[in-house]
Design a protein around this motif. Structure first.
Motif, PDB file in Angstrom:
ATOM      1  N   CYS A 119       0.854  -1.181   0.000  1.00 20.80           N
ATOM      2  CA  CYS A 119       0.000   0.000   0.000  1.00 20.80           C
ATOM      3  C   CYS A 119       0.901   1.246   0.000  1.00 20.80           C
ATOM      4  O   CYS A 119       2.123   1.134   0.013  1.00 20.80           O
ATOM      5  CB  CYS A 119      -0.897  -0.042   1.229  1.00 20.80           C
ATOM      6  SG  CYS A 119      -2.435   0.852   0.950  1.00 20.80           S
ATOM      7  N   CYS A 123      -0.516   4.604   4.460  1.00 23.25           N
ATOM      8  CA  CYS A 123      -1.193   3.442   5.037  1.00 23.25           C
ATOM      9  C   CYS A 123      -0.204   2.539   5.768  1.00 23.25           C
ATOM     10  O   CYS A 123      -0.459   2.094   6.881  1.00 23.25           O
ATOM     11  CB  CYS A 123      -1.938   2.678   3.947  1.00 23.25           C
ATOM     12  SG  CYS A 123      -2.735   1.168   4.520  1.00 23.25           S
ATOM     13  N   CYS A 140      -5.752  -3.861  -0.295  1.00 17.70           N
ATOM     14  CA  CYS A 140      -5.161  -3.727   1.040  1.00 17.70           C
ATOM     15  C   CYS A 140      -6.232  -4.039   2.081  1.00 17.70           C
ATOM     16  O   CYS A 140      -7.362  -3.584   1.966  1.00 17.70           O
ATOM     17  CB  CYS A 140      -4.649  -2.298   1.219  1.00 17.70           C
ATOM     18  SG  CYS A 140      -4.084  -1.937   2.888  1.00 17.70           S
ATOM     19  N   ASN A 142      -6.210  -3.028   5.098  1.00 17.65           N
ATOM     20  CA  ASN A 142      -6.405  -1.886   5.995  1.00 17.65           C
ATOM     21  C   ASN A 142      -7.333  -0.842   5.374  1.00 17.65           C
ATOM     22  O   ASN A 142      -8.253  -0.367   6.017  1.00 17.65           O
ATOM     23  CB  ASN A 142      -5.056  -1.224   6.315  1.00 17.65           C
ATOM     24  CG  ASN A 142      -4.220  -2.115   7.217  1.00 17.65           C
ATOM     25  OD1 ASN A 142      -4.743  -2.756   8.134  1.00 17.65           O
ATOM     26  ND2 ASN A 142      -2.924  -2.175   6.949  1.00 17.65           N
ATOM     27  N   CYS A 143      -7.065  -0.471   4.118  1.00 14.29           N
ATOM     28  CA  CYS A 143      -7.786   0.667   3.550  1.00 14.29           C
ATOM     29  C   CYS A 143      -8.560   0.309   2.274  1.00 14.29           C
ATOM     30  O   CYS A 143      -9.183   1.177   1.673  1.00 14.29           O
ATOM     31  CB  CYS A 143      -6.805   1.807   3.265  1.00 14.29           C
ATOM     32  SG  CYS A 143      -5.626   1.380   1.979  1.00 14.29           S
TER      33      CYS A 143
HETATM   34 ZN   LIG Z   1      -3.760   0.312   2.710  1.00 11.97          ZN
END
Ligand SMILES: [Zn+2]
Length: 452
Positions: A119, A123, A140, A142-143
């Protein structure tokens, strides 16, 4: 394919009168290449040989029904796969011994080296868990944006100049049917006697230099010919022996860690008058069982089948030779010997729809972040889709029109067709794998015991 100019020497000893290769003498560079064939996934071999079709082989290199399986995947739209990466993974199968094979003097695997994507900096610095993918179209965790920033990891497993699998200093004798033995005159003589050799006067030595084209030929002959060296160096056409399936009974089958409780069912259409399977109407699990045969390394196919079936391919002798050669004297390590004896699937190639139990290589330690599985799950195919599978493994999306057209092309009248549900477990899966390697009648060879 980037043509490699590197060539390796091979001394070939020929029986002058009989025009056959008795044996070859080679150094570790050649034997490393020969042994590396065992680590290649079937899909990689099919991909090489289909690109290589314009060279010295008289006919197209067709390995059983593997070519049809490969073409079927290529022709299927991406929407039938679990993620858009899955199709590419099956068409461009990766070798779990890729790092080792890159060190071969002549490496025929032209696949791009693994690339890693992360990422963005924001991030990765804000989140404790950073994610990495080997494809740039994976999201990703996370995001949810794409992991598309190229990352570089130092690979510490570099070239040590000491050979790949076998010791640099070792030399070997290779028989026409690919037994690899240490270069000891007495052993060579014993071997010659076995082939009916009685007179040194008939021997003739010839020296060859092999580049990537010749190595591809050798790979092809090691699967398709009974006498690969004679086929290759004396240009004799290989004979494809029409094999019939001979399974070893269950009691003799090696069962250590190799059993599976997985099962599936598939509906087959059978011609009533001769009990022949015409086609299968299958859910995605059966299609995936077949498609993932392409991810299995040749050496693993050989070891699976030699435990349960009586005839496979001549490359089986490479597997036996690896097993017989002393690890300390000839191999660089036990780990490398094991890599050849029991080659694993490349990482992320595990499929929960594969009934045959297969081990997957561990994620390389060069990457400490979380490597995202590009399949997103343990399957390659999207759920709840139906496929038509022909006897020679042409797999297409199922519709009644394609099915009727196909039956019509076989000239089978509707009144002569019945359907039947068959169970697929480990034994049927192995029979199907054997038949895919050896025949163009896979359903009938693989499932013949199941049809009434
Ligand atoms: Zn990310």
């Amino acid at each position: 394919m980037a043509a490699s100019k590197v060539q390796i020497p091979l001394k070939v000893v020929i029986h002058k009168q009989e025009e056959r290769v008795l044996y070859a003498e080679a150094n570790s560079d050649f034997v490393d290449i020969l042994f590396s064939f065992l680590t290649m996934p079937m899909g990689t071999i099919i991909r090489f040989l289909s690109k290589h079709s314009n060279t010295t082989l008289p006919a197209a290199a067709v390995i059983g029904s593997f070519n049809n399986l490969y073409k079927s995947i290529s022709n299927l739209q991406t929407r039938y796969f679990a993620t858009e990466v899955c199709k590419d993974m099956l068409l461009n199968t990766r070798n779990s011994a890729e790092v080792e094979c890159r060190k071969l003097k002549v490496n025929i695997d032209d696949i791009r080296p693994i690339e890693y994507f992360t990422c963005d900096l924001k991030c990765t610095s804000e989140n404790f868990d950073a994610y990495v993918s080997t494809y740039n179209c994976v999201k990703c965790k996370n995001c949810s944006r794409f992991l598309e920033n190229k990352a570089y990891f130092t690979d510490t497993r570099g070239e040590d100049g000491q050979g790949v699998f076998v010791h640099r200093t070792a030399s070997f004798v290779i028989t026409d049917d690919l037994h690899v033995i240490p270069i000891i005159p007495a052993a060579t003589l014993a071997l010659l006697e076995k082939t009916g050799f009685t007179d040194f006067g008939v021997l003739e030595e010839r020296n060859f230099h092999l580049g990537s084209t010749e190595i591809l030929d050798l790979l092809k002959y090691s699967i398709l010919s009974k006498t690969p060296l004679t086929s290759m160096f004396l240009g004799k056409n290989y004979v494809i022996v029409d094999k019939t399936i001979q399974t070893i009974t269950n009691s003799q089958m090696s069962t250590e860690g190799n059993t599976s409780d997985k099962k599936m069912t598939v509906k087959v259409l059978v011609q009533k008058s001769n009990n022949k399977i015409l086609l299968a109407e299958a859910a995605e699990d059966f299609a995936e069982l077949l498609f993932t045969f392409l991810s299995i390394p040749l050496g693993k196919v050989i070891s699976l089948l030699s435990a349960s079936h009586s005839s496979t391919v001549v490359a089986e002798n490479l597997n036996k030779s690896v097993s017989d050669l002393n690890v300390n004297r000839y191999f660089k390590s036990q780990k490398l010997k094991n890599m050849l004896l029991d080659p694993k699937l490349a990482e992320h190639y595990y499929s929960s729809n594969q009934i045959i139990p297969l081990k997957q290589a561990a994620t390389p330690s060069l990457c400490c972040e979380h490597l995202v599985n590009p399949k997103g799950s343990d399957v390659f195919m999207k759920a709840r889709t139906m496929f038509m599978v022909t006897d020679d493994l042409v797999v297409t999306p199922l519709s009644s029109a394609t099915c009727f057209n196909y039956l019509n092309s076989l000239k089978v009248p509707p009144s002569d067709v019945k359907d039947q549900v068959v169970n697929i477990d480990m034994q049927e899966a192995l029979n199907l794998l054997w038949a895919t390697l050896n025949t163009s009648s896979v359903l009938n060879n693989g499932l013949k015991d199941s049809v009434e």
